[in-house]
Design a protein around this motif. Structure first.
Motif, short mmCIF file in Angstrom:
data_model
loop_
_atom_site.label_atom_id
_atom_site.label_comp_id
_atom_site.label_asym_id
_atom_site.label_seq_id
_atom_site.Cartn_x
_atom_site.Cartn_y
_atom_site.Cartn_z
N ARG A 89 0.84 -1.20 0.00
CA ARG A 89 0.00 0.00 0.00
C ARG A 89 0.87 1.24 0.00
N HIS A 90 0.48 2.22 -0.83
CA HIS A 90 1.20 3.48 -0.97
C HIS A 90 0.25 4.65 -0.76
N PHE A 91 0.83 5.81 -0.52
CA PHE A 91 0.11 7.08 -0.61
C PHE A 91 0.50 7.69 -1.95
N VAL A 92 -0.48 8.23 -2.67
CA VAL A 92 -0.20 8.92 -3.93
C VAL A 92 -0.85 10.29 -3.87
N ASP A 93 -0.05 11.31 -4.13
CA ASP A 93 -0.55 12.68 -4.23
C ASP A 93 -1.28 12.83 -5.56
N ARG A 127 -2.19 -6.22 12.67
CA ARG A 127 -0.99 -6.78 12.03
C ARG A 127 -0.29 -5.78 11.11
N PHE A 128 -0.82 -4.58 11.00
CA PHE A 128 -0.27 -3.59 10.09
C PHE A 128 0.65 -2.62 10.83
N VAL A 129 1.77 -2.32 10.19
CA VAL A 129 2.74 -1.36 10.74
C VAL A 129 3.00 -0.32 9.65
N PHE A 130 2.65 0.92 9.95
CA PHE A 130 2.74 1.99 8.97
C PHE A 130 3.86 2.96 9.32
N SER A 131 4.42 3.56 8.30
CA SER A 131 5.49 4.54 8.45
C SER A 131 4.90 5.89 8.88
N GLU A 171 3.22 11.96 -7.16
CA GLU A 171 4.30 11.52 -6.27
C GLU A 171 3.72 10.52 -5.28
N ARG A 172 4.54 9.52 -4.89
CA ARG A 172 4.05 8.50 -3.98
C ARG A 172 5.07 8.13 -2.90
N ARG A 173 4.52 7.59 -1.82
CA ARG A 173 5.32 7.12 -0.69
C ARG A 173 4.78 5.76 -0.25
N LEU A 174 5.68 4.87 0.13
CA LEU A 174 5.28 3.57 0.67
C LEU A 174 4.67 3.80 2.04
N MET A 175 3.44 3.33 2.23
CA MET A 175 2.72 3.52 3.48
C MET A 175 3.24 2.58 4.57
N GLU A 176 3.58 1.37 4.17
CA GLU A 176 4.01 0.37 5.14
C GLU A 176 5.41 0.69 5.65
N ALA A 177 5.62 0.46 6.92
CA ALA A 177 6.92 0.74 7.54
C ALA A 177 7.95 -0.29 7.08
N GLY A 178 9.15 0.21 6.87
CA GLY A 178 10.27 -0.67 6.55
C GLY A 178 11.10 -0.92 7.79
#
Length: 140
Positions: free
Chosen positions: A40-44, A67-71, A49-56
């Motif tokens: 899952r990503h965020f997209v402007d 069970r979800f970990v977000f950045s 432009e986009r960012r990975l929503m899930e935490a690395g």
């Protein structure tokens, strides 16, 4: 101000349909949350432009729900895009999506409250149908 709610079940194509709809209109800005390469990503909407929503593994600050970990950094980026959109006063600001994090006063919660209290902006909020009543009650 007009508030639109787009609600449907999980994983039925809400974001896909909304992405197509937004691409055919001017004056629409905000954040979409598509799944790209199974993540899952965020997209402007405005810039693409986009960012990975899930935490690395290297993310030092995260927001967890089940069970979800977000950045937190990605959420802050998307949140700032929504705030910038509100200042531009477009025809419509899209927030995809509002869910469990916001119900715990995390995620986009503060910005959604600001948007709802700012009568200059029309808003489209995406909510999965299983959370619709809770979201309506939470944000009054």
């Amino acid at each position: 101000m007009i508030i639109y709610i787009y609600s449907d079940e999980v994983r039925v194509g809400k974001t896909t349909r909304l992405t197509e709809w937004c691409s055919k209109r001017k004056g629409v800005t905000g954040i979409l949350s598509p799944v790209i390469d199974d993540k899952r990503h965020f997209v402007d909407i405005e810039s693409g432009e986009r960012r990975l929503m899930e935490a690395g593994q290297n993310d030092s600050s995260v927001q967890e729900i089940g069970r979800f970990v977000f950045s937190t950094e990605a959420f802050n980026w998307a949140d700032n895009k929504l705030k910038e959109a509100a200042m531009q006063q477009p025809d419509l600001i899209v927030v995809d999506e509002v869910g469990p994090l916001e119900l715990m006063n995390m995620g986009f919660s503060n910005t959604i409250n600001s948007l709802l209290n700012n009568e200059r902006n029309n808003i489209l909020i995406v909510v999965r149908s299983g959370k619709l009543e809770e979201v309506l009650a939470h944000f009054n």
